[in-house]
Design an enzyme around this catalytic site. Sequence first.
Site, short mmCIF file in Angstrom:
data_model
loop_
_atom_site.label_atom_id
_atom_site.label_comp_id
_atom_site.label_asym_id
_atom_site.label_seq_id
_atom_site.Cartn_x
_atom_site.Cartn_y
_atom_site.Cartn_z
N HIS A 117 0.86 -1.18 0.00
CA HIS A 117 0.00 0.00 0.00
C HIS A 117 0.90 1.24 0.00
O HIS A 117 1.94 1.27 0.67
CB HIS A 117 -0.89 0.00 1.25
CG HIS A 117 -1.41 1.35 1.63
ND1 HIS A 117 -0.83 2.13 2.61
CD2 HIS A 117 -2.44 2.09 1.13
CE1 HIS A 117 -1.49 3.26 2.72
NE2 HIS A 117 -2.46 3.26 1.84
N VAL A 120 0.00 9.13 -0.91
CA VAL A 120 0.50 10.48 -0.65
C VAL A 120 -0.64 11.44 -0.93
O VAL A 120 -1.32 11.33 -1.95
CB VAL A 120 1.73 10.83 -1.52
CG1 VAL A 120 3.00 10.21 -0.94
CG2 VAL A 120 1.57 10.39 -2.97
N HIS A 186 -8.19 -5.20 17.65
CA HIS A 186 -9.06 -6.31 18.04
C HIS A 186 -8.39 -7.67 17.86
O HIS A 186 -8.85 -8.67 18.39
CB HIS A 186 -10.38 -6.27 17.26
CG HIS A 186 -10.23 -6.42 15.78
ND1 HIS A 186 -9.74 -5.42 14.97
CD2 HIS A 186 -10.47 -7.47 14.96
CE1 HIS A 186 -9.72 -5.84 13.72
NE2 HIS A 186 -10.15 -7.09 13.68
N GLY A 269 -18.58 11.27 0.70
CA GLY A 269 -19.36 10.99 -0.50
C GLY A 269 -18.50 10.66 -1.70
O GLY A 269 -18.89 10.93 -2.84
N ARG A 271 -16.28 8.18 -4.41
CA ARG A 271 -16.71 7.12 -5.31
C ARG A 271 -16.40 5.77 -4.68
O ARG A 271 -15.24 5.40 -4.50
CB ARG A 271 -16.01 7.27 -6.65
CG ARG A 271 -16.44 6.27 -7.71
CD ARG A 271 -15.84 6.67 -9.06
NE ARG A 271 -16.27 5.78 -10.11
CZ ARG A 271 -15.58 4.73 -10.53
NH1 ARG A 271 -14.41 4.44 -9.96
NH2 ARG A 271 -16.03 3.98 -11.51
#
Length: 311
Positions: A117, A120, A186, A269, A271
Amino acid sequence: MSLIPAHTPDTTPFDSSAVKTWLLGLQSRIVTALETVDGLPFRTDSWERPEGGGGISRLIEEGQVLERGGVNFSHVLGNQLPPSASAHRPELAGRRWEAMGVSLVLHPRNPYAPTVHMNVRCFVAMKDGEDPVWWFGGGMDLTPYYGFEDDARHFHASCKTALDPFGTELHPRFKEWCDRYFFLKHRNEPRGIGGVFFDDFSEGGFDHAFGMTQRLGDAFLTAYLPLLERRKDTSYGERERDFQAYRRGRYVEFNLVYDRGTLFGLQSGGRTESILMSLPPIVKWRYDWHPEPGSAEAVLYNDFLTGRDWV
């Protein structure tokens, strides 16, 4: 790009167009390099956001090397900062905002090739009559399914080499931040073997902060491509594939429960297809599973998922 010591702030104003130009170039360079390794082209999907802005998603699925991979650029605007963006700066809540960045996640098919992953990004919060408040964030981290010390050392050394010109204190600081951030509370275990992570960074002024972000983003191909090239053709069987799918479950759990970028995208909101492209295509969960003592799978847990100092 100029290197300005963090303790000597410059007065260069925030330059949105310079940041956007670099981000688009970074996306293009990374996709071109990955297409060369995989042998198949990435799909290009441009989109617009009704509230303002848009982006360009570059995605590959069922590639020859990459089972799924996305390299996304986004530049979005809004009238009110979402909670995930103002959580650490509550005084900015309610301001107009602008955010742009490049975010990528690569899931190779071969279990011996690690997931990676990189992100920036920058944020700008604006209020009439006041100077804009801006900051950079991002980093890169590695999630192997089978541990190789050479790979881990190369990845972490590449991050350190990129950061050192901007202050030798940055790498240990960002490395520890990454270990702390990419941790599944967890499960009480790290997501992978870390890398570097930073956020809310404006130290030294625009030239210094942007220069550091550029240097780190530009180091991604140096950090990751040699590992992908080295492992993509390693022989594997159903056992390794099964373990890969199991460990990918941790990736899903982190992204949906903790990841600030995912939460920001959903809260603002954004995509959904682009936000959730980070999720792996094949995943498994098992009840209370543990690796066989002495196995290669146990080595990952015992020797790699430990927050080690690799450089």
